[in-house]
Design a protein around this motif. Structure first.
Motif, mmCIF file in Angstrom:
data_model
loop_
_atom_site.group_PDB
_atom_site.id
_atom_site.type_symbol
_atom_site.label_atom_id
_atom_site.label_comp_id
_atom_site.label_asym_id
_atom_site.label_seq_id
_atom_site.Cartn_x
_atom_site.Cartn_y
_atom_site.Cartn_z
ATOM 1 N N MET C 1 0.846 -1.206 0.000
ATOM 2 C CA MET C 1 0.000 0.000 0.000
ATOM 3 C C MET C 1 0.880 1.254 0.000
ATOM 4 N N GLU C 2 0.652 2.103 -1.016
ATOM 5 C CA GLU C 2 1.434 3.329 -1.116
ATOM 6 C C GLU C 2 0.530 4.539 -0.896
ATOM 7 N N TRP D 193 8.925 4.207 12.464
ATOM 8 C CA TRP D 193 8.057 4.490 11.317
ATOM 9 C C TRP D 193 7.001 3.397 11.189
ATOM 10 N N ARG D 194 5.779 3.855 10.995
ATOM 11 C CA ARG D 194 4.653 2.932 10.864
ATOM 12 C C ARG D 194 4.383 2.684 9.390
ATOM 13 N N PHE D 195 4.291 1.414 9.018
ATOM 14 C CA PHE D 195 4.001 1.053 7.641
ATOM 15 C C PHE D 195 2.492 1.123 7.386
ATOM 16 N N ASP D 200 4.331 -7.449 1.090
ATOM 17 C CA ASP D 200 5.085 -6.989 -0.090
ATOM 18 C C ASP D 200 5.984 -5.801 0.227
ATOM 19 N N ILE D 201 6.643 -5.856 1.350
ATOM 20 C CA ILE D 201 7.537 -4.765 1.730
ATOM 21 C C ILE D 201 8.952 -5.314 1.878
ATOM 22 N N ALA D 202 9.902 -4.618 1.290
ATOM 23 C CA ALA D 202 11.309 -5.023 1.404
ATOM 24 C C ALA D 202 11.871 -4.389 2.680
ATOM 25 N N PRO D 242 6.711 5.832 0.161
ATOM 26 C CA PRO D 242 5.247 5.948 0.253
ATOM 27 C C PRO D 242 4.598 4.780 0.992
ATOM 28 N N VAL D 243 5.364 3.741 1.289
ATOM 29 C CA VAL D 243 4.795 2.638 2.083
ATOM 30 C C VAL D 243 4.692 3.033 3.552
ATOM 31 N N LEU D 244 5.236 4.187 3.915
ATOM 32 C CA LEU D 244 5.184 4.623 5.323
ATOM 33 C C LEU D 244 4.004 5.559 5.544
ATOM 34 N N ALA D 245 3.307 5.358 6.658
ATOM 35 C CA ALA D 245 2.158 6.190 6.998
ATOM 36 C C ALA D 245 2.546 7.327 7.929
#
Lengths: 301, 301, 301, 301
Positions: C1-2, D193-195, D200-202, D242-245
């Protein structure tokens, strides 16, 4: 200067450090506790392990640990000086390659909790930050057998809010310190005392007595410098306990600086202090009986 | 045994511990950093302060602090051995009652950060946990003047996942350890090396070189025991640097125990370990050139 | 999720941590001491400092420090809850951009030393490892003004050598623990209690009383698990002090393992223990009055 | 205010803290290492243990430990986020009373040693003081199943010797700080950092990339205050990933004070600093995407 001589193993030693042992004595409903941290160090005929990788004379540090725990059961763990003497003696007597053994013990104090005004039988809280210490060395067997016992304490934090000054000191071009005739004095004492002998000594009683002398002298002696206070403390302990040959004191000067409140229109007459962490003065003193027996390896780590 | 002799002050010393100094060299846009923790200790004619509360010969520890900071500016703080030699020399030369001075320095390493693949000019991150150390003693003035320099490092944590065994050791009734021919070996090294002289030495180069020899030997030497590894490491360092007289190594055996996963139907072939805190083995070795000059007070704290 | 939304500053706060303040009360020859570590945190209209580098609304953390020291003189530092209320109130009332302030205080206990059986007037030793704590939040001005007070303690290490069991627990394929009906129970308590109000409270008395209830309950309550002991301790404290709304307890289970001495032909009936460092169980409980007022920001750091 | 309502257990949780696990991957001669400290926390239907001493629903903390070690073998320990997701998922899925599980992991970095210019296959030294962190929460089963992943780092000590100022701040009667337009800026970063998602995250790549952005921004951004620097660092990280919220930064301002050498006739133009321990400024910032999903229990300890 460049050296060309052969390269050799000289001093060597090994052991097991920080065996955390708690011993409960529970013969009656009123239990007793001894809580210690034990380190063992062996010296002897171990060069082959270093030079050739040959362990045949090496008693594993794991075995030293097992033995430290077993000795807490039997002969048992009461005064830490006795326990350390027994354990160090075992290594020298019973393990062939060992020529000398040192056992160091830290003991943590516990205080019985109070329930309805009476001491509880099996519950304690950790008491103070101070730690009682012992360092015992045993060397030689048979007629050659010798032993040295050092008792002590560390992390005794003590503070007086007056009765201390520091003035009339040497000055040079880097001296900016102002003399003072009334300052706070605080330290965290590390003290070790060497016994003249190793038998017929009431270890626990000497510990309590020396601690009391140190604390009383710190409180009542008007201090012209921490150096003087330390010397007087050491003298008071030796005077009270002729079984002691020597006492070594190390004391950080835990600086408390008067906080400058004048900038805010407030007076500060020794009321508000900044307790600094670092740097700190560090003062050492050794006080000794002139007829003290030789220290031998007593202070060797 | 009870003693009756007079009670006397014997050894004494004092100083300022843990002066935290950061020195930036900023002659060009590319700054350089030295980050140190400095402790000074003076020995000399200070008995009056202890025995009589007379400070007239006592240079305040605050003055020692000011001097440590001033010397970081000038002559300056580059190699910590040079800085310590200058500072200790000053106390002995310029402060009358001082007969010997010791300066101990811990240095924390910083690594330039990388921005777009290039080293940044004035930003660093703390590098590793290891600390470089120096301990310098200067005694006497004029023709009597002598100096001793010890370099070193501590808290270098190093681990190898194979190439280490421990077997064929001595057994007694408390021995339950199983021999092993493949174990993890981990330690946190504290090493000090004594230089044969004090002049014409590339201090930083020796530091980097000794560190490299220690690490390489730990990695490549097949270990039959930590004792053997330490000896080989010391030998490698002395062999490479004939300016060294002696090297002392202390190494906790930071035990990593194979975790018993068989209970859960899982094999564990040196894959999953419990990293234990305490107790730990503690091994010491001193390796020396046969033609090393006398150590004198070099190792005195 | 982006994510693609704009990037914004949300929560922010800043302050000065760990101001070490010692306050001596010396109106009479018998001095009193309060030794504290004070941290201040401000929330408010500070976004410009973060987003635009504009400090015009930022009261420096240095100023917060000065104020913490000044308030130790006047209004003064007695009960830490009162001191924290005054200091936090000042920031909210007198510094325009501040909408809420939090002041956290750790207090270290000192015990008067005894000389010839009498309490000394100006000398103390540090008492125990336990630390008294307070965390006070003040928000809003005028009619909106609200305050919350949390008292507490941490690092109270307590141990019972019997009267504790752990059995009949849930098992799965990874469960290998043996049930026990007599074990040592030790912990290092961190407890915080929220007061229902902020006025007319005898802070020092509540502290002493809650501590006594916690300790007594730990000692006398037969424990089926540390969970149960914690709940009973919390209940005892709330029962005794109706001024409390809520109490939170966190307790590491400081494991003491029976040492296996059977291998050496020795019995060990709860006499010799290995005191382990890590890992440890960690148990949390919150016990509350059903009619407790809302906590609001009381627990926000 | 006195309360009279019934006394109740509200929030509660328990787990095993600080399981020290080292995982070696040895499929080839070139070994890989992961060195972690794992803490598990369970929430669920455990009130009976607290209120009634009934353990029937309590999975022992010892079992949690065994499981943490077993999971290091299988599914295995690579990226700590994956390991924590698997372990937390197991507790929620397979242990009936558990409604949510949190797994926190600290990871210590190791660097391969170099021998003759080549990386050694099975020897490493500990790298830096910084610690990588993960905190994973899993709650609910079946369709209700949710998970939250927080990555992070702590103890990254970073310093810049110029490019930082602090001026034009708010003043009140306690303000004595002088503004400065060139100061040293140093901190020890704690960042989380919150994802936005969990699949699907490296993980390792994001960790390295966020760390690089933080360090670069600290170095190159001209700082008007630590607040501003933190915000820019957070923004740079979110922009790049952008995977980080959301990202939360906490930074002590590790003060380095220019040492006053003018008293000794020496200039000090940002060359000699006193590195202070306490007190220190402490700045917090949260930077977030406007379209970030709800945090839910992600930040709950």
């Amino acid at each position: 200067m460049e050296l060309t001589g052969p390269i050799e193993l000289t001093d060597h030693r090994y052991g097991k450090a920080e065996n955390r042992i708690v011993r409960i004595w529970r013969q009656t409903a009123r239990h007793e506790i001894r809580d210690v941290n034990v380190s063992t160090v062996l010296r002897g005929d171990f060069a082959d392990a270093y030079v050739a990788g040959d362990q045949r004379k090496v008693l594993p540090t794991d075995t030293q640990k097992q033995t430290a725990y077993a000795y807490a059961k039997q002969p048992g763990l009461q005064a830490i000086e006795d326990y350390a003497l027994a354990l160090a003696g075992h290594f020298v007597d019973d393990v062939e390659p060992v020529t000398s053994a040192r056992v160091e013990v830290d003991e943590y104090a516990w205080q019985r909790v109070s329930v309805d005004g009476r001491e509880h039988e099996h519950t304690w809280v950790r008491q103070g930050s101070e730690v009682r210490t012992a360092a015992v060395t045993v060397a030689g067997t048979g007629a050659e057998r010798q032993a040295w016992v050092i008792g002590g304490m560390k992390d005794l934090t003590i503070l007086k809010s007056t009765g201390s000054e520091f003035a009339d000191f040497l000055s040079d071009e880097f001296t900016v310190l102002a003399p003072t005739h009334d300052r706070m004095l605080a330290t965290s004492l590390a003290v070790q005392w060497r016994f003249a002998g190793t038998t017929d000594i009431a270890w626990d009683e000497v510990y309590a007595g020396v601690r009391a002398r140190l604390v009383e002298t710190f409180a009542t002696h008007h201090s012209k410098a921490l150096q003087q206070t330390l010397f007087e403390m050491g003298k008071a302990a030796l005077t009270a306990y002729p079984v002691l040959a020597e006492i070594r004191l190390a004391a950080p000067n835990k600086h408390h600086f008067d906080y400058d409140l004048g900038r805010f229109g407030l007076e500060n007459n020794g009321e508000v202090y900044y307790a600094a962490d670092r740097p700190y003065g560090l003062i050492h003193a050794t006080v000794q009986r002139a007829d003290a027996p030789e220290a031998g390896p007593a202070w060797l780590p």
